[in-house]
Structures are given as C-alpha cells and as structure tokens.
Design a protein around this motif. Structure first.
Motif, PDB file in Angstrom:
ATOM      1  N   GLY A 266     -10.015  -1.157  -4.578  1.00  0.00           N
ATOM      2  CA  GLY A 266      -9.970   0.074  -5.354  1.00  0.00           C
ATOM      3  C   GLY A 266      -8.994   1.046  -4.725  1.00  0.00           C
ATOM      4  O   GLY A 266      -8.358   0.737  -3.705  1.00  0.00           O
ATOM      5  N   GLU A 267      -8.874   2.230  -5.345  1.00  0.00           N
ATOM      6  CA  GLU A 267      -7.934   3.240  -4.854  1.00  0.00           C
ATOM      7  C   GLU A 267      -8.452   3.964  -3.616  1.00  0.00           C
ATOM      8  O   GLU A 267      -7.712   4.655  -2.946  1.00  0.00           O
ATOM      9  CB  GLU A 267      -7.645   4.270  -5.952  1.00  0.00           C
ATOM     10  CG  GLU A 267      -6.890   3.702  -7.141  1.00  0.00           C
ATOM     11  CD  GLU A 267      -5.419   3.466  -6.847  1.00  0.00           C
ATOM     12  OE1 GLU A 267      -4.705   3.092  -7.781  1.00  0.00           O
ATOM     13  OE2 GLU A 267      -4.976   3.651  -5.698  1.00  0.00           O
TER      14      GLU A 267
ATOM     15  N   TRP B 148     -11.367   9.282  -0.171  1.00  0.00           N
ATOM     16  CA  TRP B 148     -10.995   9.998   1.049  1.00  0.00           C
ATOM     17  C   TRP B 148     -12.192  10.820   1.505  1.00  0.00           C
ATOM     18  O   TRP B 148     -12.658  11.686   0.785  1.00  0.00           O
ATOM     19  CB  TRP B 148      -9.807  10.928   0.791  1.00  0.00           C
ATOM     20  CG  TRP B 148      -8.497  10.241   0.826  1.00  0.00           C
ATOM     21  CD1 TRP B 148      -7.752   9.857  -0.224  1.00  0.00           C
ATOM     22  CD2 TRP B 148      -7.780   9.861   1.992  1.00  0.00           C
ATOM     23  NE1 TRP B 148      -6.611   9.256   0.199  1.00  0.00           N
ATOM     24  CE2 TRP B 148      -6.586   9.237   1.569  1.00  0.00           C
ATOM     25  CE3 TRP B 148      -8.023   9.984   3.365  1.00  0.00           C
ATOM     26  CZ2 TRP B 148      -5.645   8.734   2.456  1.00  0.00           C
ATOM     27  CZ3 TRP B 148      -7.074   9.480   4.241  1.00  0.00           C
ATOM     28  CH2 TRP B 148      -5.903   8.867   3.795  1.00  0.00           C
TER      29      TRP B 148
ATOM     30  N   LEU C 156     -12.527   2.077   1.419  1.00  0.00           N
ATOM     31  CA  LEU C 156     -12.048   1.192   0.364  1.00  0.00           C
ATOM     32  C   LEU C 156     -13.138   0.223  -0.053  1.00  0.00           C
ATOM     33  O   LEU C 156     -13.774  -0.418   0.788  1.00  0.00           O
ATOM     34  CB  LEU C 156     -10.844   0.390   0.861  1.00  0.00           C
ATOM     35  CG  LEU C 156      -9.583   1.176   1.192  1.00  0.00           C
ATOM     36  CD1 LEU C 156      -8.652   0.350   2.060  1.00  0.00           C
ATOM     37  CD2 LEU C 156      -8.877   1.619  -0.066  1.00  0.00           C
TER      38      LEU C 156
ATOM     39  N   GLY D 196      -2.020   7.019   0.783  1.00  0.00           N
ATOM     40  CA  GLY D 196      -3.207   7.592   0.174  1.00  0.00           C
ATOM     41  C   GLY D 196      -3.855   6.737  -0.893  1.00  0.00           C
ATOM     42  O   GLY D 196      -4.800   7.181  -1.557  1.00  0.00           O
ATOM     43  N   LYS D 197      -3.391   5.493  -1.071  1.00  0.00           N
ATOM     44  CA  LYS D 197      -3.959   4.616  -2.104  1.00  0.00           C
ATOM     45  C   LYS D 197      -4.454   3.315  -1.494  1.00  0.00           C
ATOM     46  O   LYS D 197      -4.133   2.979  -0.365  1.00  0.00           O
ATOM     47  CB  LYS D 197      -2.916   4.323  -3.171  1.00  0.00           C
ATOM     48  CG  LYS D 197      -2.475   5.563  -3.935  1.00  0.00           C
ATOM     49  CD  LYS D 197      -1.775   5.181  -5.215  1.00  0.00           C
ATOM     50  CE  LYS D 197      -1.532   6.415  -6.069  1.00  0.00           C
ATOM     51  NZ  LYS D 197      -0.911   6.084  -7.365  1.00  0.00           N
ATOM     52  N   GLY D 198      -5.252   2.586  -2.267  1.00  0.00           N
ATOM     53  CA  GLY D 198      -5.737   1.307  -1.795  1.00  0.00           C
ATOM     54  C   GLY D 198      -4.655   0.241  -1.861  1.00  0.00           C
ATOM     55  O   GLY D 198      -3.692   0.361  -2.612  1.00  0.00           O
ATOM     56  N   PRO D 199      -4.789  -0.818  -1.059  1.00  0.00           N
ATOM     57  CA  PRO D 199      -3.796  -1.911  -1.106  1.00  0.00           C
ATOM     58  C   PRO D 199      -3.757  -2.576  -2.476  1.00  0.00           C
ATOM     59  O   PRO D 199      -4.806  -2.832  -3.078  1.00  0.00           O
ATOM     60  CB  PRO D 199      -4.300  -2.877  -0.034  1.00  0.00           C
ATOM     61  CG  PRO D 199      -5.148  -2.050   0.879  1.00  0.00           C
ATOM     62  CD  PRO D 199      -5.782  -1.031  -0.006  1.00  0.00           C
TER      63      PRO D 199
ATOM     64  N   GLN E 146       0.831  -1.193   0.000  1.00  0.00           N
ATOM     65  CA  GLN E 146       0.000   0.000   0.000  1.00  0.00           C
ATOM     66  C   GLN E 146       0.871   1.249   0.000  1.00  0.00           C
ATOM     67  O   GLN E 146       1.701   1.450   0.880  1.00  0.00           O
ATOM     68  CB  GLN E 146      -0.946   0.029   1.216  1.00  0.00           C
ATOM     69  CG  GLN E 146      -1.948   1.171   1.154  1.00  0.00           C
ATOM     70  CD  GLN E 146      -3.025   1.089   2.218  1.00  0.00           C
ATOM     71  OE1 GLN E 146      -2.826   0.482   3.265  1.00  0.00           O
ATOM     72  NE2 GLN E 146      -4.184   1.682   1.958  1.00  0.00           N
TER      73      GLN E 146
END
Lengths: 111, 116
Positions: free
Chosen positions: B108-109, B112, B90, A41-44, A38
């Motif tokens: 997914g990304e 926030w 997420l 600020g991003k998804g795994p 990860q």
C-alpha cells in the motif's frame, strides 16, 4: 547468513544516459528475486519478479536480468520521471513469508 | 494504482494515545503483512498473517498489536508508543506464503506515523 547488497547507493544520470543497477545476493536457496520502485513518501511499487538464472523481464525503459549470484536492473534512455529509489528483495527457500531487502539505489535523472 | 489501501495516510499521536492503522485489499490474497520503514532504509518486516492467522511476529514490542478480522482486512493497533516509533508503516499482501516459486508482495501507499 543470507545477504542482499545493492550498488551503487546513489546514481545521478542525465536524461537519455543508460545505466545499470546491481543487486548481488548470497542465499541458501532462491525462491524469487523482486524489484520495486519507491517514490519519496510512498509505498514500494512492484516492478518485476525473477525466479531462475537466465530469466529476463522488461517494462518500458526497464529490463531486469538474473544470474546465480546477482540481478541487474537496466534503465535505457531514462527520463526524469524514472527518478526514484529502486529496491531489490529476495525470498529464500527457508524464509517462509520473509523478504530480505537490499538497502536500495537512489536514482536521480536530470533533464 | 495500488490495490492495497491504507488509512489514515498521516497520523500524529501522543505517547499515551491509542490509535489504529487500517489496511484493506481486494485481490483475494491470503497473506498480509505489516512493515515499518524509516527514512532512507529498506522496509523491515513486523508481522505476517497467513489465512487470517498470525504466522510471523518479528519480536515486535507489545505496544504494536496486529489484528486480521477477515482475509481482506488488517489492522495495527497502537498504544503507548515512543517517539522512535515514528516511521512509515506499510501494509502489503500476497497470494499466499507457501506457493510455488516466489510470492510477489504488493504494498500500500503507507501510513505516516508521528509520535509526539
């Protein structure tokens, strides 16, 4: 009670300095063990799934191994772009749909 | 690139607002998930949908309301949130939850969310 513990919490490496991350688990029955990377600020991002003791998977500079009590993620000759938090998760035979995550290991690779 | 798409990427909402987070996957997966992640913590499971039916609700407050309109889409409706609900949300999917061996979940990304 099922437990997943990752160590170390943080790891600082020089570029090219190989090392290993540990994920130890105590579960009633293992269906699968998963490694993710990860970035902040991003998804795994999925890396590997391991199902049984003795299994190994490789991808570029990463190699994951599994025993009956723990998994290792070996990083060979890391580069700065390998800097990330590495998460381990397990799915157990009685957890139906649930993944238990470890707290993660934050890896920083400096040039 | 992830095949699980989440919108919006960022959302700021007041405590009296109603908003929704959206998620879409085109991998033919039949299980979809919502996770919540706070800074420097691992993801925490909120909901699991299996074949478009809610299968797991991890005692999530009713101000979070999930919806699965079809096998590719998953929404999370938000109402009367608190500042402590600010986090990365997420979405994830997997082939199913009852397959042989483990089922890899793909994330997914994230969206926030900031509650002011």
């Amino acid at each position: 009670e099922d437990q997943v513990t990752q160590s170390p919490e943080a790891l600082r490496l020089q570029e090219g300095e190989s090392s290993s991350l540990n994920c130890s688990y105590t579960v009633s029955g293992l269906r699968g063990l998963f490694w993710y990377r990860q970035d902040p600020g991003k998804g795994p991002e999925f890396l590997f799934t391991l199902y049984s003791a003795g299994e190994e998977k490789e991808k570029e500079r990463l190699k994951a191994t599994l025993t009956k009590k723990e998994s290792f993620l070996h990083i060979t000759a890391p580069k700065p772009e390998d800097s990330a938090t590495y998460l381990c998760a397990v799915q157990t035979t009685d957890s139906w749909g649930k993944f238990q995550f470890g707290a993660g290991t934050q890896v920083v690779v400096t040039p | 690139d992830t095949e699980v798409t989440q919108t919006p990427k960022h959302l700021v909402m007041g405590m009296t607002n109603k908003k929704s987070l959206k998620c879409e996957q085109h991998m033919g997966h039949r299980a979809m998930y919502w996770y919540k992640q706070k800074a420097k913590k691992p993801p925490e499971l909120m909901f699991v949908y299996s074949y478009e039916k809610l299968s797991i609700n991890e005692s999530v407050p009713s101000r979070f309301s999930p919806e699965c309109p079809n096998s590719s889409l998953l929404n999370l409706h938000l109402h009367a949130l608190q500042p402590e609900d600010s986090a990365l949300y997420l979405c994830a999917s997997s082939q199913d939850v009852m397959g042989q061996g483990g089922n890899t979940i793909y994330f997914g990304e994230g969206s926030w969310l900031t509650v002011v």
